[in-house]
Enzyme design. Structure first.
Site, PDB file in Angstrom:
ATOM      1  N   ASP A   1      43.004  -1.207  19.308  1.00 46.09           N
ATOM      2  CA  ASP A   1      41.879  -1.012  19.883  1.00 46.09           C
ATOM      3  C   ASP A   1      40.948   0.023  19.240  1.00 46.09           C
ATOM      4  OD1 ASP A   1      43.220  -2.798  21.619  1.00 46.09           O
ATOM      5  OD2 ASP A   1      43.475  -1.261  23.442  1.00 46.09           O
TER       6      ASP A   1
ATOM      7  N   HIS B   1      48.192   2.941  18.884  1.00 48.34           N
ATOM      8  CA  HIS B   1      47.996   4.064  19.653  1.00 48.34           C
ATOM      9  C   HIS B   1      48.900   4.171  20.865  1.00 48.34           C
ATOM     10  CE1 HIS B   1      45.720   0.951  21.401  1.00 48.34           C
ATOM     11  NE2 HIS B   1      45.588   1.452  22.620  1.00 48.34           N
TER      12      HIS B   1
ATOM     13  N   HIS C   1      39.756   5.045  19.722  1.00 49.56           N
ATOM     14  CA  HIS C   1      40.094   4.562  21.123  1.00 49.56           C
ATOM     15  C   HIS C   1      40.465   5.517  22.056  1.00 49.56           C
ATOM     16  CE1 HIS C   1      41.169   1.579  24.116  1.00 49.56           C
ATOM     17  NE2 HIS C   1      42.562   1.989  23.926  1.00 49.56           N
TER      18      HIS C   1
ATOM     19  N   ASP D   1      50.479  -0.742  26.622  1.00 50.64           N
ATOM     20  CA  ASP D   1      50.405  -2.176  26.264  1.00 50.64           C
ATOM     21  C   ASP D   1      50.442  -2.342  24.996  1.00 50.64           C
ATOM     22  OD1 ASP D   1      47.940  -1.077  26.008  1.00 50.64           O
ATOM     23  OD2 ASP D   1      46.815  -2.739  26.304  1.00 50.64           O
ATOM     24  N   HIS D   2      50.704  -1.123  24.178  1.00 45.69           N
ATOM     25  CA  HIS D   2      50.887  -1.107  22.532  1.00 45.69           C
ATOM     26  C   HIS D   2      52.117  -0.636  22.231  1.00 45.69           C
ATOM     27  CE1 HIS D   2      46.708  -2.355  21.549  1.00 45.69           C
ATOM     28  NE2 HIS D   2      46.498  -1.969  22.775  1.00 45.69           N
TER      29      HIS D   2
ATOM     30  N   HIS E   1      43.931  -9.583  22.132  1.00 43.90           N
ATOM     31  CA  HIS E   1      43.805  -8.502  23.076  1.00 43.90           C
ATOM     32  C   HIS E   1      42.417  -8.807  23.841  1.00 43.90           C
ATOM     33  CE1 HIS E   1      43.295  -4.661  24.791  1.00 43.90           C
ATOM     34  NE2 HIS E   1      44.367  -4.334  24.655  1.00 43.90           N
TER      35      HIS E   1
ATOM     36  N   GLU F   1      40.814  -6.564  18.145  1.00 38.94           N
ATOM     37  CA  GLU F   1      40.833  -6.686  19.407  1.00 38.94           C
ATOM     38  C   GLU F   1      39.534  -7.529  19.835  1.00 38.94           C
ATOM     39  OE1 GLU F   1      39.567  -4.583  22.314  1.00 38.94           O
ATOM     40  OE2 GLU F   1      38.734  -2.646  21.078  1.00 38.94           O
TER      41      GLU F   1
ATOM     42  N   HIS G   1      48.984   3.746  24.081  1.00 34.96           N
ATOM     43  CA  HIS G   1      48.962   2.997  25.566  1.00 34.96           C
ATOM     44  C   HIS G   1      49.998   2.069  25.642  1.00 34.96           C
ATOM     45  CE1 HIS G   1      44.249   3.618  26.174  1.00 34.96           C
ATOM     46  NE2 HIS G   1      44.839   4.382  26.566  1.00 34.96           N
TER      47      HIS G   1
END
Lengths: 651, 515
Positions: free
Chosen positions: A177, A67, A156, A71-72, A414, A202, A69
């Site tokens: 996530d 996705h 998510h 942090d991904h 995670h 996660e 975000h």
């Protein structure tokens, strides 16, 4: 073959998700995130662990992003444009559409506001996105002839997906996530029941169990309403996408419902533009929103306006959505500086803040002062409301998913180390599934699966269809039914038909494996039937009369005449038939027979089967030699032990 | 069975396949609006491919006029002038032109696939839908008591199909509203009445061999549609669906229309691909997926209807009529893939379609310049959508301010739908998603009030907005139902007005009088 899982990021922490999985010779990178808490090289995963030479195209089969975000996906432009990975990158349509917005927003914050040196340029982002192959949910994609991948709805954020990857017979799922309960704008995660060797999940809320979301939403709306009613300003720091839209739907509805006129602002043009994407991608939202798109697109917000910088100090209440989410810099920090000192104002914080950000400082306790850097300190007198409806699944959701998929192994990423440990114990003890919590840089090896296709023979299949009924009587006390509704629990006969089939797996070299019925085995192997026979020779006490002693020399008991033998057999027969009334006893003259058990008087001096127990003198005994097959073993021993107790008399 | 369907079999294990598979053609199809349907028996399962309606057969009915010109109904002389010249291009010569008295004046019935009624609905295990027109007859099947098959269609096809059925039901109920209800067994179905029909109409009613009369049915209700749609299992392109643990079914884009697909059926006995009417490249829908056909034991090419069209052209028969009035027709652009090798042609195919659209747009501009109005009644949504995008631009560049109306009970739903399905569109349109532009540019036209949507011809918004000349997109393309009938009646005498239609195999509705 084994599945090797190298964790480059999000191992025992939250941030820079990046896991490399080698599976039957294919190597997949799941997520390529950055860490928001660091400014140095720790921000990105350590890509050198993938390939020393830096030839990432050869080292990886594909990159999969779950996705949008940061942090991904945050390190992706760096990895493709700076490190030079040119292979395929897969993400869902919404992720491909929205990721560049997130990346560009981040790059701007990094360069324009913090004055850092950029690690990738706007052009890098564009070039990087060109390499991305978009996917639809459940679309089965062959990356190459062996590697198959498929995306499942994760719920998510918009477009978040769990990924299934299969090479040969080995399969795994990387969840990214996910959220197991539907929220206002997204549905719950959905996945098929798959056969998996490995599940990487996660574990943000590894130990938290959350109550209903609606109560928390009401709480949030009440806090916001109270603040604006008192003339205060509400700052909602969020990321541009996801939370902003969800809260906006919530507020827009509430404003409409309560007929409020207080303005709701979006900080930058960015989020308004993001709403455009949401409108086009409405099919990726929750069922409720999808249904109504034809008449009213839920992302067409009626009460939302653009924010001007001059409005920061304008009088009167307002609600402002500002980026970035954890007040780590940018516009939300700027507004925070102005609004934090007034107790009339309200600041809402997201459910999770990375250590080192202002958001994190505000969450831990109730600080009255926050140090911005060495020189600047801000008085915090405003109210703080913590939003706890983060779109991550809770501990129950994780357990439910693990239980549903029942993989052979689980790896947790995670999450926070101590909580992950607790969850790991729970998975291992409750679900009996081996579970690992690797740290960054660690590699976990698990065995992979190889299926052998076996052909089932016709007789075997026929034998499988034989029913195997079991009758259970149970009272039907449905748990859902209250005693009032069901005053007389009725006893019902329950029939269960659990079929057990027995067969034999035949695997020969250079031949296909087969499952056959036991009756066919000999034919298949071209062998004769071999039977296992037991033999036992034992003494039975004989009482002799004087007459017979004369007739037959004492020592020559072993050469008894046929008539004597018949007589003795008859004697044993009568005794046995008294004792074992249920069995079918046959007297064949020379020997007697029960089922496969047969006994005759042994005339050999050195019978192989003879066992001396020494309790009785051989001189006064007669030996009986018996044989029986395995099936009648129990019966045979019963007869033998009975016979041993007899005393036969020869008259 | 009765019809011999052309299908080419490229198989490795031909003998083996013949044993394990049975193919029965139900109808051989005649273009986009009426795709072929057939039954496949594979590995002990019975699969029905497509369940269309022969809507062109509606032409045997007479269109109804509305109350706002009541005098016309009684004046047959004036009324007749609006009847379509009716052509059937079979081997026989065209008889004298039909006039309105020849058509059946009754509540229309609908012609289903006749041969399908010979099969027990409960014996069907699976129904595969390849395009939106391939599911228009589905409610007739699903309302059968014994019917329990699993129906599979792509998400987009199911949505479009539902819209089309809804539109059909709404147009039909409007017809009934004006005409009144019929008795259960209508007069026209009686043998004596049918015998009196002129031969071209008779052929439509009976079929070539007189057996197709059994296929006529009164239209399903909106409840039937609801029930039918609920039974459809929706899939995405390339989604693996396992049926009963024995068959793996997958839909792959065919390029013809948003959501239209070719199916692959993998079983223990054979891997089969069924290729429906396809287009290699499209300006709207996802491109034809060629890779999906690789490695199959058997490929069924079922739809050769467009090729027959071409043959007809070559033979120079009456079918050439459109070329004499080229401005009034848009050639049917659904060109089938005859051969996978023709893949190389794909850019040509696309260019051809672009040229045709440009040609239609320029004709539209000409008509408007001359003070006439334009009526567009097309079968294929993707063509209509492209015209909706392009016509306002053409008008603007010619400095003409003429409103464009879409009049249909499903207009707003259809346009809203097309703007939220990026996954089902061609590459160029997906790029629009990634650069945050609307997927179809008519979203902009709507905002700028160049384009207006109205649910029906009676809506007050239309009456207050009405402005002539104008350009109207309206259904139904058979010119027997829907708002198009009323508009045609208004403009048929106007030399400058233009009617845009698609050329279909067994019907070409155009009229020199009308021009």
């Amino acid at each position: 073959m084994a599945i090797e899982c190298l964790v480059l990021g999000a191992g025992q922490e939250v941030g820079k998700s990046c896991v490399i999985v080698s599976i039957n010779g294919k190597r997949i990178m799941f997520d390529c995130g950055m860490h928001m808490g660091y400014d140095d090289q720790r921000r990105y995963p350590d890509f050198s662990l993938i390939s020393q030479s830096g030839d990432f195209d050869a080292a990886l089969s594909c990159v999969i992003i779950t996705h949008f975000h940061l942090d991904h996906v945050g390190a992706l432009p760096y990895f493709t444009e700076v490190c030079g990975y040119n292979g395929p990158v897969y993400m869902t349509y919404p992720t491909k559409a929205l990721a560049p917005l997130m990346l560009e927003d981040f790059r701007k914050v990094m360069v324009d506001r913090r004055g850092e040196e950029e690690t990738f340029t706007a052009d890098n982002i564009m070039q990087c996105m060109k390499k991305v192959i978009p996917l639809d949910l459940k679309q089965t994609v062959l990356v190459d002839s062996d590697l198959l991948i498929r995306a499942y709805y994760a719920g998510h954020v918009l477009g978040a997906a769990m990924f299934y990857a299969k090479v040969g017979d080995s399969a795994m799922v990387y969840t990214g996530d996910y959220n197991m309960t539907p929220d206002r704008h997204l549905g719950a995660a959905q996945i098929d029941r798959l056969q998996l060797d490995l599940l990487i999940t996660e574990s943000t809320y590894a130990t938290t169990i959350r109550d209903s979301k609606y109560a928390r939403e009401r709480e949030f709306l009440k806090a916001v309403h109270k603040c604006v009613a008192d003339g205060g300003k509400v700052l909602i720091p969020t990321f541009a996408l996801g939370r902003a839209q969800e809260l906006c739907i919530l507020l827009d509805d509430y404003w409409e419902h309560m007929n409020l006129k207080v303005p709701i602002y979006f900080s930058a043009g960015l989020t308004i533009q993001a709403n455009m994407y949401y409108k086009m991608l409405i099919k990726w939202t929750s069922e409720k929103i999808k249904e109504t798109y034809a008449t009213h697109n839920a992302f067409e917000f009626k009460n939302v306006r653009n924010f001007e910088r001059s409005l920061i100090n304008a009088p009167g209440p307002c609600v402002l959505f500002a980026t970035p989410g954890m007040i780590s810099g940018g516009f939300s920090l700027e507004v925070f500086k102005h609004w934090a000192p007034s107790e009339k104002n309200l600041i809402t914080l997201p459910g999770y803040c990375v250590a080192g950000t202002i958001g994190h400082k505000l969450m831990s306790g109730k600080p009255t002062k926050v140090d911005l850097d060495k020189d600047i300190q801000i008085d915090v007198r405003c109210q703080i409301h913590q939003l706890s409806f983060s779109p991550h699944t809770d501990a129950k959701g994780i357990m439910d998913l693990v239980k549903f998929l029942s993989p052979k192994n689980v790896i947790l990423v995670h999450g926070e180390k101590p909580k992950m440990g607790t969850l790991k114990e729970k998975i291992q003890s409750e679900l009996k599934i081996p579970c690992y919590v690797p740290a960054n840089g660690d590699t976990v090896c698990i065995p992979s699966t190889l299926f052998v296709r076996a052909q089932a023979s016709e007789t075997f299949i026929r034998s499988c269809t034989n029913p195997n009924f079991r009758f259970l009587s149970s009272s039907c006390e449905d748990e859902s039914m209250s005693p009032v509704e069901n005053p007389n629990p009725i006893s019902r006969l329950r029939v269960s038909d659990e079929r057990v089939s027995e067969g034999i797996l035949v695997m020969e070299k250079s031949k296909k494996a087969r499952v056959i019925h036991q009756d066919n085995l000999l034919l298949e192997l071209g062998q004769k039937r071999q039977e296992l026979q037991f033999a036992y020779c034992f003494p039975v006490h004989v009482d002799r009369s004087e007459e017979t002693l004369k007739e037959v020399p004492f020592t020559a008991l072993d050469v008894l005449g046929p008539s004597h033998k018949r007589h003795l057999i008859q004697l044993v027969c009568t005794k046995l038939s008294d004792q074992f009334s249920e069995v079918d006893l046959l007297n064949h003259g020379e020997h007697l027979q029960v089922e496969s058990f047969s006994a005759c008087i042994c005339s050999k001096n050195n019978c192989h089967h003879r066992v001396f127990d020494g309790s009785r003198e051989s001189s006064v005994s007669l030996f009986f030699c018996c044989t029986w097959s395995a099936a009648d073993e129990k019966l045979a021993w019963e007869i033998i032990s009975a016979m041993k107790k007899y005393t036969l008399s020869i008259n | 069975m009765k019809h011999s369907c052309k299908n080419s079999i490229g198989a490795r294990h031909f003998q083996h396949l013949l044993v394990s598979m049975k193919f029965t053609c139900l109808n051989k199809g005649s273009g986009y609006y009426f795709p072929p349907s057939y039954i496949l028996d594979v590995s002990g399962f019975r699969i029905l491919l497509d369940c269309p309606l022969d809507i062109s057969a509606l032409t045997i009915f007479s269109p109804l006029t509305t109350q706002f010109h009541p005098q016309l109904v009684n004046e047959s002389s004036r009324y007749s002038s609006m009847d379509m010249e009716f052509e059937i291009h079979k081997r026989q010569k065209i008889e004298q032109p039909l006039d309105r008295g020849n058509f059946i004046r009754a509540e229309p019935w609908y012609k289903t696939v006749t041969d399908l009624h010979l099969w027990d609905p409960s014996s069907i295990d699976i129904v595969l839908i390849s395009s939106m027109t391939g599911m228009l007859g589905l409610p007739f099947l699903t309302r059968n008591k014994g019917f329990s098959a699993k129906i599979y269609a792509t998400e987009a096809t199911a949505s479009l199909g539902q819209l089309m059925m809804k539109d059909l039901v709404s147009m039909h109920s409007e017809f009934v509203h004006i005409y009144g209800l019929e008795p259960n067994f209508p007069q026209w179905l009686k043998w004596e009445e049918l015998e009196l029909l002129p031969s071209p109409l008779k052929e439509i009613a009976f079929g070539k061999d007189g057996l197709e009369l059994g296929g006529w049915r009164p239209l399903y209700s909106s409840e039937d549609v609801q029930v039918c749609i609920q039974k459809v299992e929706i899939v995405k392109y390339a989604e693996e669906t396992c049926y009963n643990g024995a068959l793996i079914l997958k839909a792959f884009s065919s390029g013809l229309e948003i959501g239209s697909c070719n199916w692959t059926i993998d079983s223990a006995d054979a891997d089969i691909a069924s290729v429906s009417s396809s287009m290699f490249a499209s300006n709207v829908a996802t491109e034809f997926n060629y890779h999906a056909l690789q490695g199959k034991d058997l490929i069924l090419y079922s739809d050769f209807s467009a090729n027959e069209n071409m043959e007809d052209f070559e033979h120079g028969n009456k079918y050439n009529a459109p070329t004499m009035h080229p401005s009034s027709t848009l050639n049917d652009s659904t060109v089938d893939c005859k051969n996978v090798d023709e893949c190389l042609l794909n850019s040509e195919e696309l260019l051809e379609e672009r040229d045709k659209l440009a040609f239609v747009c320029s004709c539209v501009v000409d008509s408007v310049r001359a003070g006439g109005s334009v009526l567009v009644a097309l079968v294929q949504p993707s063509i209509s959508l492209q015209l909706l995008e392009q016509i306002p631009d053409y008008l603007e560049s010619s400095a003409m301010r003429v409103p464009v109306y879409v009049i249909s009970s499903i207009a707003s739903e259809l346009l809203a739908f097309t703007n939220v399905v990026p996954e089902w569109l061609c590459k160029q349109r997906q790029e629009k998603l990634f650069s945050c532009q609307p997927l179809f540019s008519y979203a902009q036209h709507l905002k700028e009030k160049k384009l207006h949507l109205f649910p029906s011809i009676h809506s007050t918004e239309l009456l207050t907005n009405w402005q002539e000349p104008c350009i109207i997109f309206a259904s139904h393309w058979s010119l027997r139902l829907g708002p198009v009938v009323h508009l045609l009646q208004r403009w048929h005498g106007d030399r400058n007005s233009l009617l845009v239609l698609e050329v279909l195999r067994c019907l070409s509705c155009l009229s020199s009088q009308w021009r």
